[in-house]
Design an enzyme around this catalytic site. Structure first.
Site, PDB file in Angstrom:
ATOM      1  N   ASN A 103       0.797  -1.217   0.000  1.00 36.29           N
ATOM      2  CA  ASN A 103       0.000   0.000   0.000  1.00 36.29           C
ATOM      3  C   ASN A 103       0.835   1.276   0.000  1.00 36.29           C
ATOM      4  OD1 ASN A 103      -2.737  -1.260   0.340  1.00 36.29           O
ATOM      5  ND2 ASN A 103      -1.730  -2.077   2.167  1.00 36.29           N
ATOM      6  N   ARG A 159      27.364  -2.644 -23.262  1.00 33.21           N
ATOM      7  CA  ARG A 159      26.010  -2.274 -23.649  1.00 33.21           C
ATOM      8  C   ARG A 159      25.407  -3.348 -24.553  1.00 33.21           C
ATOM      9  NH1 ARG A 159      26.916   3.565 -26.020  1.00 33.21           N
ATOM     10  NH2 ARG A 159      24.699   3.295 -26.566  1.00 33.21           N
ATOM     11  N   LYS A 168      29.867  -1.435 -27.231  1.00 31.84           N
ATOM     12  CA  LYS A 168      28.474  -1.377 -27.658  1.00 31.84           C
ATOM     13  C   LYS A 168      28.345  -2.000 -29.045  1.00 31.84           C
ATOM     14  CE  LYS A 168      26.733   1.535 -30.086  1.00 31.84           C
ATOM     15  NZ  LYS A 168      26.233   1.629 -31.509  1.00 31.84           N
ATOM     16  N   HIS A 172      42.057  -0.610 -21.042  1.00 30.87           N
ATOM     17  CA  HIS A 172      41.589   0.534 -20.277  1.00 30.87           C
ATOM     18  C   HIS A 172      41.267   1.716 -21.188  1.00 30.87           C
ATOM     19  CE1 HIS A 172      46.075  -0.098 -19.429  1.00 30.87           C
ATOM     20  NE2 HIS A 172      46.010   0.572 -20.555  1.00 30.87           N
ATOM     21  N   TYR A 210      36.715   3.126 -26.218  1.00 26.99           N
ATOM     22  CA  TYR A 210      35.334   2.971 -26.658  1.00 26.99           C
ATOM     23  C   TYR A 210      35.322   2.151 -27.935  1.00 26.99           C
ATOM     24  CZ  TYR A 210      30.827   3.810 -28.780  1.00 26.99           C
ATOM     25  OH  TYR A 210      29.608   3.627 -29.377  1.00 26.99           O
ATOM     26  N   ALA A 221      50.620   5.178 -32.052  1.00 26.13           N
ATOM     27  CA  ALA A 221      49.904   5.912 -31.015  1.00 26.13           C
ATOM     28  C   ALA A 221      49.559   7.316 -31.501  1.00 26.13           C
ATOM     29  CB  ALA A 221      50.746   5.981 -29.749  1.00 26.13           C
TER      30      ALA A 221
END
Length: 334
Positions: A100, A206, A224, A236, A239, A296
């Site tokens: 409730n 993701r 992702k 490390h 993305y 790099a």
């Protein structure tokens, strides 16, 4: 149906006669202090005869503290008229709990999680801090899994045998294969993690993220709609979006697959055993061949052939004596 609760709260109390049959049901707002002390509550489950019950419902009156029609008055009326109403106790009294307010919702949520933890633990999984762990009803865990404190497992998440999920990790709708390790504070949503993989700490997988066996995704890496082949590593600060990374490839710190051009998403393909140097930007659509290397700090906009080295950056310019000349200019300005 009835249940015995230590804290019955606002649930209706069930008053029984000497033979254990229903005498009446009293709603909490209408109950006396003596009746409120009773722990037997109405669970809200009935088996009622028709059409008799409909006639009793039609005769209900709202002469109570809340000015409402109590459906329970129909059952109490039948008992008062001599009909024997059998009381059936629930095997799990918690099934009678009502919701409730938000506190009661939190209470039953915790009970459901504890019930699932118990089921999985009896099946061979280890939960080091059950009181701080949240586990959804559809979660499955194999034998010898270890789940540390503060972990949340939701949706159709499945953990294989020997999986370790460390403190603070959050997983939803994920498949984690045997022997994988999810390090602390990692967030996985709709991901597939292969056998022997290691994810995190502080990694984010993701929807569409697939790690094949023994792949490694380290701290502050986001994946992702991308696949990392067997043994591939992104240690490390990277993305990887809309990408395919071949087996054994190494993704350096600061690597970004630039997958969105402002209108559409594009894919990046990285071949087996490729070495992507730190701070490389891969502007999709682009392909880096097997055993290729990027220097790099490079911005790669064209395909790199297998076994090649691609370097894209301005030549370094070194100015000798710069510090002394700068100090001299400052002293003159003072």
């Amino acid at each position: 149906a009835v249940a015995e609760l230590e804290q019955p709260g606002g649930l209706g109390r069930v008053i029984a006669d000497g033979a254990g049959h229903l005498e009446r049901i009293v709603e909490a707002r209408d109950a006396s202090p003596e009746e409120l002390a009773i722990g037997r509550v109405n669970a809200g489950l009935y088996a009622l005869p028709a059409p008799e019950i409909f006639a009793r419902l039609a005769g209900l009156k709202a002469d109570n503290a809340q000015g409402e029609l109590y459906l329970t008055d129909a059952v109490s009326g039948a008992a008062r008229d001599g009909r024997r109403v059998q009381l059936v106790s629930l095997a799990d009294p918690h099934e009678a709990l009502g919701v409730n307010d938000r506190l009661e919702l939190a209470r039953v949520h915790r009970l459901l999680s504890e019930r699932k933890v118990r089921q999985l633990a009896l099946g061979g999984a280890t939960f080091l801090e059950p009181a701080t762990t949240t586990v959804g009803a559809e979660v499955e865990a194999g034998r010898d899994c270890v789940v540390e404190g503060g972990v949340t497992l939701l949706g159709r998440t499945t953990l294989g045998a020997g999986v370790t999920v460390r403190a603070g990790a959050w997983l939803r709708d994920c498949r984690v294969a045997d022997g994988a390790t999810i390090e602390p504070c990692s967030v996985l949503d709709g991901a597939v993690v292969g056998a022997g993989c290691r994810v995190g700490p502080f990694a984010r997988l993701r929807p569409g993220a697939v790690l094949e066996p023994a792949a490694r995704v380290g701290n502050f890496v986001e994946v992702k709609n991308a696949t990392l082949g067997a043994g591939a590593r992104a240690g490390h600060l990277a993305y990887l979006g809309d990408a395919t990374v071949g087996a054994g490839a190494n993704i350096g710190a600061g690597v970004v697959t630039c997958n969105y051009d402002g209108t559409a998403k594009h894919r990046t393909t990285i071949g087996e055993r490729a070495f992507i140097g730190s701070d490389t930007l891969l502007v999709a659509p682009v392909e880096v061949g097997a055993d290729a290397t990027t220097g790099a700090g490079s911005v790669i906009t064209r395909d790199v052939p297998a076994g090649a080295l691609a370097v894209e950056r301005a030549p370094q310019k070194t100015i000798e004596g710069w510090a002394a000349r700068r100090r001299g200019r400052r002293e003159k300005s003072d």
